[in-house]
Design an enzyme around this catalytic site. Structure first.
Site, PDB file in Angstrom:
ATOM      1  N   LYS A 175       0.785  -0.905  -0.003  1.00  0.00           N
ATOM      2  CA  LYS A 175       0.028   0.262   0.030  1.00  0.00           C
ATOM      3  C   LYS A 175       0.832   1.175  -0.310  1.00  0.00           C
ATOM      4  O   LYS A 175       0.486   1.865  -0.716  1.00  0.00           O
ATOM      5  CB  LYS A 175      -0.985   0.188   1.172  1.00  0.00           C
ATOM      6  CG  LYS A 175      -2.386   1.279   1.642  1.00  0.00           C
ATOM      7  CD  LYS A 175      -2.287   1.935   0.120  1.00  0.00           C
ATOM      8  CE  LYS A 175      -3.654   2.421   0.327  1.00  0.00           C
ATOM      9  NZ  LYS A 175      -4.768   2.783   1.021  1.00  0.00           N
ATOM     10  N   LYS A 243      -0.520  11.235   5.253  1.00  0.00           N
ATOM     11  CA  LYS A 243       0.085  10.328   6.496  1.00  0.00           C
ATOM     12  C   LYS A 243       0.502   9.355   5.970  1.00  0.00           C
ATOM     13  O   LYS A 243       1.507   8.993   6.292  1.00  0.00           O
ATOM     14  CB  LYS A 243      -1.129   9.819   7.708  1.00  0.00           C
ATOM     15  CG  LYS A 243      -0.943   9.361   7.995  1.00  0.00           C
ATOM     16  CD  LYS A 243      -1.259   7.550   8.007  1.00  0.00           C
ATOM     17  CE  LYS A 243      -2.854   7.536   7.831  1.00  0.00           C
ATOM     18  NZ  LYS A 243      -2.973   6.321   6.971  1.00  0.00           N
TER      19      LYS A 243
END
Length: 294
Positions: A175, A243
């Site tokens: 990811k 983030k």
């Protein structure tokens, strides 16, 4: 009776922009679903679809064979995993599927924490945004032992295409690679759109002309249109993109490598989120940061 072959409940924790349509697909599949969200009002619509809306996270996981979490970050997942009430409610043979975007080390730490309770764990972050969640076409990157992947696969297939990419933590690593590529592509598309606009070309026609070529991508077609239309309603939040990029750079430092393009795009998202107030806008809103530069 659910399609998983029994009526044992599955718990779904985190009903946000992504979690809501994902939970809806599980309900459509006939799964006995318990849902919980920290802001309870977001979970209420699922009650009308047949879900049991739990008053607390430990009520949701009590007796559940599978627990799915779709939360903001690794800290939020750790908070639930280490909650004594949640720990006491978990079945020993439960499988916890974390579909949040976290760091690899966080996934490994969560797995070790759950192992002390004889609960299995896989990390299964997703890509595809709210559209992929709504269409049940998410790319699902699974880090797991093989037997746990096979156990989770029938459930995950209701949400998209699960692919086993390695052991625990590998899903999160995949990811991070995905988010790195997405962010850099958003930056490239933003510059291309601005170049076309300032040069007097039809950006929409150029997107059509590029279809099928090396420069084509979902980011070009979807986010290029958003940029042209100045439509930055959130699908993927900029603060979450930031983030993820920070997590990429943490992983890079731990691995001993330098990622200069990632560092540059992280700095731009940081400015957009913190100085320009773009945190709750779509990550394609990085185009606004480029406009401000010009």
């Amino acid at each position: 009776m659910g399609q998983n072959g029994e009526n044992t409940p599955i718990a779904f924790l985190g009903i946000g922009l992504m979690g809501l349509p994902m939970a809806e697909h599980l309900l459509e599949a006939g799964i006995n679903l318990r849902v919980w969200n920290r802001t309870a009002a977001k979970a209420k619509p699922l009650g009308a679809c047949g879900a049991h809306v739990a008053a607390s996270a430990h009520d949701a996981v009590a007796g559940a064979k599978i627990v799915i979490s779709m939360l903001s970050d690794g800290g939020a997942v750790f908070g639930l995993v280490q909650d004594p009430l949640v720990q006491s409610a978990l079945r020993e043979d439960a499988l916890w599927i974390d579909m949040s975007s976290t760091r690899r080390d966080e996934a490994v730490g969560i797995s070790k924490s759950l192992q002390t309770q004889k609960v299995e764990f896989i990390d299964a972050p997703v890509s595809g945004g709210t559209k992929g969640a709504a269409d049940a076409s998410l790319a699902i990157m699974v880090g797991a032992q093989t037997h746990n992947f096979e156990r989770a696969k029938p459930v995950l297939k209701h949400l998209g295409n699960p692919v086993h990419v390695g052991g625990v933590g590998s899903g999160q690593l995949a990811k991070l690679a995905n988010q790195l590529i997405v962010a850099l592509t958003i930056g490239a598309v933003a510059e291309a759109v601005l170049l076309l606009e300032k040069g007097g070309a039809d950006a929409g026609a150029v997107r059509d002309a590029l279809k099928g070529g090396f420069a084509d991508s979902v980011v070009l077609q979807q986010h290029g249109r958003r940029m042209s239309e100045r439509d930055f309603e959130p699908g993927g939040l900029s603060r979450l993109q930031l983030k993820d990029l920070e997590n990429v750079l943490i992983q890079a430092r731990e691995t001993g490598i330098e990622l200069p393009m990632t560092m540059s795009i992280r700095d731009r998202f940081d400015h957009y989120v913190k100085a320009m107030g773009g945190g709750e806008k779509d990550h394609s809103g990085l185009f606004e940061e480029l406009l401000a530069r010009n």
